[in-house]
Scaffold this active site. Sequence first.
Site, PDB file in Angstrom:
ATOM      1  N   LYS A 446       0.847  -1.182   0.000  1.00 21.45           N
ATOM      2  CA  LYS A 446       0.000   0.000   0.000  1.00 21.45           C
ATOM      3  C   LYS A 446       0.882   1.231   0.000  1.00 21.45           C
ATOM      4  O   LYS A 446       1.871   1.300   0.728  1.00 21.45           O
ATOM      5  CB  LYS A 446      -0.920   0.005   1.223  1.00 21.45           C
ATOM      6  CG  LYS A 446      -1.944   1.125   1.220  1.00 21.45           C
ATOM      7  CD  LYS A 446      -2.903   0.978   2.398  1.00 21.45           C
ATOM      8  CE  LYS A 446      -3.975   2.059   2.364  1.00 21.45           C
ATOM      9  NZ  LYS A 446      -4.921   1.924   3.494  1.00 21.45           N
ATOM     10  N   ASP A 558      10.466   9.513  -8.774  1.00 21.87           N
ATOM     11  CA  ASP A 558      10.155   8.935  -7.459  1.00 21.87           C
ATOM     12  C   ASP A 558      10.903   7.621  -7.291  1.00 21.87           C
ATOM     13  O   ASP A 558      10.373   6.655  -6.747  1.00 21.87           O
ATOM     14  CB  ASP A 558       8.655   8.717  -7.321  1.00 21.87           C
ATOM     15  CG  ASP A 558       8.245   8.482  -5.867  1.00 21.87           C
ATOM     16  OD1 ASP A 558       9.023   8.867  -4.957  1.00 21.87           O
ATOM     17  OD2 ASP A 558       7.158   7.913  -5.633  1.00 21.87           O
TER      18      ASP A 558
END
Length: 714
Positions: A446, A558
Site C-alpha cells: 500500500k 520517485d
Amino acid sequence: MKSILKKAKHFFHTNETVNGENGGEKTAKESESQQHHQQQQQHDENGANPPDQGVDEASNVSQSQPTTSALQTSTSLQPSSSLHQIPQSQSSLELTTNPTQQLPTTPTKQLPTPPPPQQPHSQQQQQQQQQSQSQLNNNDISISTNTNNTTNNTNNNNNIDSTLTTPVPSSENLATLSTSTTSEQQPNSQPTPNNTNTTTSPPPSSASTSNLSTSTTTTTTTTTTTTAAANENTNTTQEQTVSPNKPPQPPNALSQSTTSSSTSSTSLLSSTFSKFKIKLGSGSTKNKDSSSAPGTPHINNNNNTVSSSNKNRSTLVITPGSVNNNNNNQNNHKNNNTTPDHPPEEQKPVEKEVITIATLADFPEDCQKLIRISGIPEEKLIKNIQILAYVLHFRTGRFFKLVDEPPREPRKKFVSERFNDGEKLLEPVEPALLKKMYKDSDQVGKGGFGTVYFAKSTKEKRLVAIKKMPHVTKRQQQQNFREAAILAKCDHPNIVKLHTCHIDKDSNLWIVMEFMEGGTFEEAAKAWKFNENNLAYVAKELLKGLQYLHENHMVHRDLKSANIMMSVEGKVKLIDFGLCEDVATSTPMHMVGSPFWMAPEMIQQKYHSTPVDIWSFAISLLEMANQRPPMMESAVKAMFTVATDGATGFDDPALWSDCFKDFLSLCLKQDPAERATAEELLKHPFIKKADSRDNMENILKKIFLTNSLMNSGF
C-alpha cells in the site's frame, strides 16, 4: 256563548300573528272569520272533530291547533307579503344547506322584512362580529403562496399553492385559520379559482343577517367559546387537513358552533377569499389537486433569502413584522427542505495563505518544532533560510515568503500530449464481473497512490499484480490514465509490464500488471547484508531501465528502494510511474517525490530533468549498503542537508572500495549538470564487478522465501 267568544278571540290573535301588518284587509277577514266561527259553533253542537285545515284565502297559510308545540309554516306569499320570524318558543325557520356545496357569492334579492325579534345572544353576537371585523381590518394578513415566477411558461396549467394565514387576536375567541389554495393559471391571464369544498357565507349585514344564515345543524342555539381556549390559541397556529369528501373542521375556538352567529369571523374570511380553494394543513402536506411547479422560489421571512426547489414544494412567505410567526416559519422551512434547482456556483479556490518570513522566529509553532527536532545549527539555518522555507513548505504544505525575496517567474503547467490516451486502455468489462475474472485477491502493498494486490486471472490463467487507485476526481483520472499510458508505451525488461485496465463499481481504476514473485529493494536491504558485487548487479539492472526512460525523454522522479522490485528469479524492475514526467517538451520545477531520495535541485525548486533520477538511484545504493536511508532520523534535516551540503555517504566508509565510492560520487554531484548519465555509469568499472544472475537468484530466494515463511507463521 262564552266558549264561542273565547275561540273567536284566539282566532283573531292567531290571524294577526300570521298576517302581520296587513291591516288593509282586516274588514274582509272579519267577515270570513264570522263564517268560520259559525262553522266551529255548528261543529261543537254536533260534537264532531274540528276540520283538518282552515284555508285563509287572503294569506293562503295553513294552520294547526293553537296547542301545537311547533308551528310549521309553508308559505306562498304575494309580493306584498313578508315572513315573520316565529318566536323561539314555538319553532324555527331554518335554511339548511349542503356543507359540500358552495353558496353563491351574490345573495338573492330579499323581500322587505321588519326587524326580527332579538335572540337571547344577539347582542353578544353583534359585539363579536364588530370585534372580529375590526380585528381583520386592523391586523395584517400573512399570505404564503406557491407560485411560478416564469411568466412566459408554455405550460397551460401552472399550479399555484397559497397559504393564507390570519394573525391571531390576543384577546378574542378567534383561532388562526391557515388556508392553502390551489388555482389554475393560464399564461398571461388571471388565475381561475377551483371548486371549493367548504361551507361559506357572505359577510353578515344588518338587513339580511337572518335570511343569509346557514347552518350544518338543526338548531340555532349559539355556543360560546371559553376564555381558556382563546388564550391557548393566541400564540399558536392550528392547522387541519381537509379531505376532498369531507367538509373542513374549524379551529378549536370556532369548532363548537357552526351557526351564522358563531361563525361570523369564519364567514368574513371565507367570503373575502372565496376564490381560493381551502386546504387546511401544514405547508408540507401534499394534495392530489395541488402541486407546485419546479423551481419555485422560496423566501424565508426571517432573513428574506431566496432559494428555489425542483423536488420539494416551496412557499413564498411574506410576513409582516407585527405578527410573530417565527415558530411556524421555522417549521415550514424544515418541512420544505428546499434545494436549489440549479447547480451551485463553483466555489472559488481559497487563496493560499502566505506567511512572510524575516527571521526564524516568524515560522509558525509547528514549523518551530520540526526545526528543533532536526538539530541543524541555527547559524546554518539563518544563512539558508530560503532553503528552510522550501523544506518546511514540502513537509507542512504552508507557503512562506521572505521579506527580501526577489519575485519569481510563475510556474508553467506542462501537459504532455504523448500520454493522454490512457483511457483507450480500458477493457470493456462489467464491474460486477471483475471479481470473477480475478480470484484469490490478496493485498501485498500500500502506498500514497493506491493499494497493490496479487490475484489469479481466470481468463489468462496466470498470476497478476493489480494496483487499485481512486478514480473519482478529474485530477485523479488524469494522473491514473497518465500512468497507464506511460506503462503501455514502455517495453523494457527492467520496467514492469502492463496487461490491461478496468474500472470497478467503487470508481477505482485497476491497473493490471505482471506479477513478480519476490519483494522490494527496501525489504531486501533490511533482510540481507549485500556486498559490492551484489550491489553492482542491482546497479546495472536499474541503470538499463533508467537509460531506456531517459532516452525516451521520461523521468521517473520517485525512484527509491520501495519502487524497485526484485524477484526470486533475479529480475530487477522499476515500478510506480505515478510521478513520471515527460521532459521532451517541458522542464518540471515543482517539488515531488520522497524526502530522503530527493535531489538538491528539486528541493531548491529549480527546473529539473533526468539527473534527479541519477541522484535517487545513488541514494538507493547507499541505503542498500547502510541498510537504511541516510539521515533517517529527520526528513527536514535530510532535505536541508542535501540542498545545502549534499549527501552524507557511507556509515562505515572503510567497508567499501574506492571504485564504489567513485561510482557514487559521480551520481551525487551537487550540480545536476555535472552528474553522470545512465549511459556513462553503465561503462563505469564498478558495473563490471556485478555478480552473476544465478548467484543473485539464490540470495533473493533466501531473502523472500524466508520472509514468506515468517509472514506465514512457520
